[in-house]
Design an enzyme around this catalytic site. Structure first.
Site, short mmCIF file in Angstrom:
data_model
loop_
_atom_site.label_atom_id
_atom_site.label_comp_id
_atom_site.label_asym_id
_atom_site.label_seq_id
_atom_site.Cartn_x
_atom_site.Cartn_y
_atom_site.Cartn_z
N THR A 1 -1.45 -1.38 -6.94
CA THR A 1 -1.41 -2.17 -8.18
C THR A 1 -2.46 -3.27 -8.16
OG1 THR A 1 0.93 -1.67 -8.44
CG2 THR A 1 0.12 -3.56 -9.65
N LYS B 1 0.65 3.46 -16.01
CA LYS B 1 1.55 3.88 -14.92
C LYS B 1 2.49 4.92 -15.53
CE LYS B 1 3.98 2.84 -10.92
NZ LYS B 1 3.48 2.61 -9.55
N GLU C 1 -2.13 4.72 -12.38
CA GLU C 1 -1.57 4.48 -11.03
C GLU C 1 -0.40 5.41 -10.76
OE1 GLU C 1 -0.37 0.41 -10.04
OE2 GLU C 1 0.79 1.17 -8.34
N GLY C 2 -0.42 6.04 -9.58
CA GLY C 2 0.69 6.89 -9.18
C GLY C 2 1.86 6.06 -8.68
N ALA C 3 2.92 6.74 -8.28
CA ALA C 3 4.07 6.08 -7.67
C ALA C 3 4.07 6.47 -6.20
CB ALA C 3 5.36 6.53 -8.35
N GLY C 4 4.13 5.47 -5.31
CA GLY C 4 4.16 5.75 -3.88
C GLY C 4 2.90 6.46 -3.40
N PRO D 1 -10.13 -7.84 0.58
CA PRO D 1 -9.63 -8.60 1.72
C PRO D 1 -8.27 -9.20 1.42
CG PRO D 1 -11.38 -9.79 0.60
CD PRO D 1 -11.24 -8.49 -0.11
N LEU E 1 -5.91 -11.75 0.20
CA LEU E 1 -6.18 -12.81 -0.76
C LEU E 1 -5.02 -13.80 -0.79
CD1 LEU E 1 -7.47 -10.48 -3.62
CD2 LEU E 1 -8.89 -11.90 -2.10
N1 LIG Z 1 -5.49 -7.96 -0.92
C1 LIG Z 1 -4.27 -8.48 -0.94
N2 LIG Z 1 -4.05 -9.73 -0.52
C2 LIG Z 1 -2.81 -10.26 -0.53
N3 LIG Z 1 -1.71 -9.60 -0.96
C3 LIG Z 1 -1.86 -8.34 -1.39
C4 LIG Z 1 -3.14 -7.72 -1.40
N4 LIG Z 1 -2.98 -6.45 -1.86
C5 LIG Z 1 -1.68 -6.30 -2.12
N5 LIG Z 1 -1.01 -7.43 -1.85
C6 LIG Z 1 0.43 -7.66 -2.02
O1 LIG Z 1 1.14 -6.60 -1.36
C7 LIG Z 1 2.27 -6.20 -2.13
C8 LIG Z 1 2.18 -4.71 -2.45
O2 LIG Z 1 1.01 -4.48 -3.21
P1 LIG Z 1 1.01 -3.54 -4.49
O3 LIG Z 1 2.14 -3.88 -5.40
O4 LIG Z 1 -0.36 -3.58 -5.06
O5 LIG Z 1 1.31 -2.13 -3.78
P2 LIG Z 1 1.53 -0.70 -4.48
O6 LIG Z 1 0.86 0.29 -3.59
O7 LIG Z 1 1.10 -0.76 -5.88
O8 LIG Z 1 3.12 -0.50 -4.41
P3 LIG Z 1 4.04 0.55 -5.29
O9 LIG Z 1 4.09 1.79 -4.46
O10 LIG Z 1 5.34 -0.17 -5.34
O11 LIG Z 1 3.43 0.75 -6.62
C9 LIG Z 1 2.27 -7.09 -3.37
O12 LIG Z 1 3.12 -8.18 -3.16
C10 LIG Z 1 0.83 -7.55 -3.49
O13 LIG Z 1 0.69 -8.79 -4.16
MG LIG Z 2 2.15 -0.30 -7.62
#
Ligand SMILES: Nc1ncnc2c1ncn2[C@@H]1O[C@H](COP(=O)(O)OP(=O)(O)OP(=O)(O)O)[C@@H](O)[C@H]1O
Ligand SMILES: [Mg+2]
Length: 211
Positions: free
Chosen positions: A17, A33, A102-105, A186, A188
């Protein structure tokens, strides 16, 4: 061709995401999504709107939404329905505009009794980006995911890494996966539209995303 991608990942919570929000912010893309589970905990559409400051008009509504935070096949089963690919149609957006779906998982998450997330990617005919962690374990997870994507005859354009840069892991993924790493987000401390756009400028191969 405008930039249109399907964002998948090596796992849930890997950063799909955040990468989607980054691409939406950088490319002024539409976000979609198609299958969202765990809606009580919030939706990825809302997160992307918030992080990328995306107007609602740039967010394509989900096709399937489920409350329980479980795999789509199970969420649908509990809701008494079957996820059907023919009901998930590519949104009509202007030809010149970018789209991030965006996919799921991860890659082999089941969506019904016989199909996986890879079937959704094939159905939508979108080029795929794989989001992986930079951390230990990522080489195995990334290569396994690439093998599954290629076995499904998908057009995998690159890997986006998330986490503190690790040049050895990056090189290994490129070499053994025979795939370019097209960006690294990186870790963040603060994530907002400006930060995401700056990360795209500094840490992404922008040529891959040019229309
Ligand atoms: N580069 C980054 N720096 C800091 N935090 C991050 C970073 N990338 C992702 N996160 C944090 O990690 C967590 C998971 O990220 P994200 O929601 O993007 O994963 P996802 O793969 O989309 O998950 P889902 O399978 O639930 O859709 C979130 O809380 C997000 O803010
Ligand atoms: Mg996601």
């Amino acid at each position: 061709m405008p930039s249109r991608f399907f964002i998948t990942g090596t796992d849930t919570g890997v950063g799909k995401t955040v990468v989607s929000a980054l691409l939406c912010a950088a490319l002024d893309a539409h976000y979609w999504k198609p299958i969202q589970t765990g809606t009580r905990e919030g939706t990825d559409s809302k997160t992307v709107m918030h992080l990328a400051q995306l107007p609602r008009s740039r967010v394509v509504p989900e096709v399937y939404r489920f409350t329980p935070p479980v795999s789509p096949h199970l969420a649908a089963q509990r809701a008494g329905i079957r996820i059907e690919l023919r009901k998930i149609r590519m949104p009509h957006i202007p030809a010149r505009e970018a789209l991030v779906a965006e996919g799921a998982g991860g890659v082999l998450v089941p969506i019904n009794k016989s199909q996986f997330m890879t079937h959704l990617m094939r159905h939508l005919k979108l080029p795929v980006l794989l989001v992986s962690r930079t951390a230990l374990g990522t080489i195995n997870h990334t290569l396994l995911s690439l093998a599954a994507l290629r076995a499904a005859r998908l057009d995998v354009r690159g890997v986006v890494l998330v986490g503190p840069p690790n040049s050895e892991n990056r090189k290994a993924i490129e070499r053994y996966g025979d795939i370019p790493v097209v960006g690294n987000v990186p870790k963040l401390a603060k994530i907002d539209r400006n930060v995401l756009r700056a990360v795209f400028q500094r840490h992404f191969d922008r040529a891959v995303f040019q229309s």
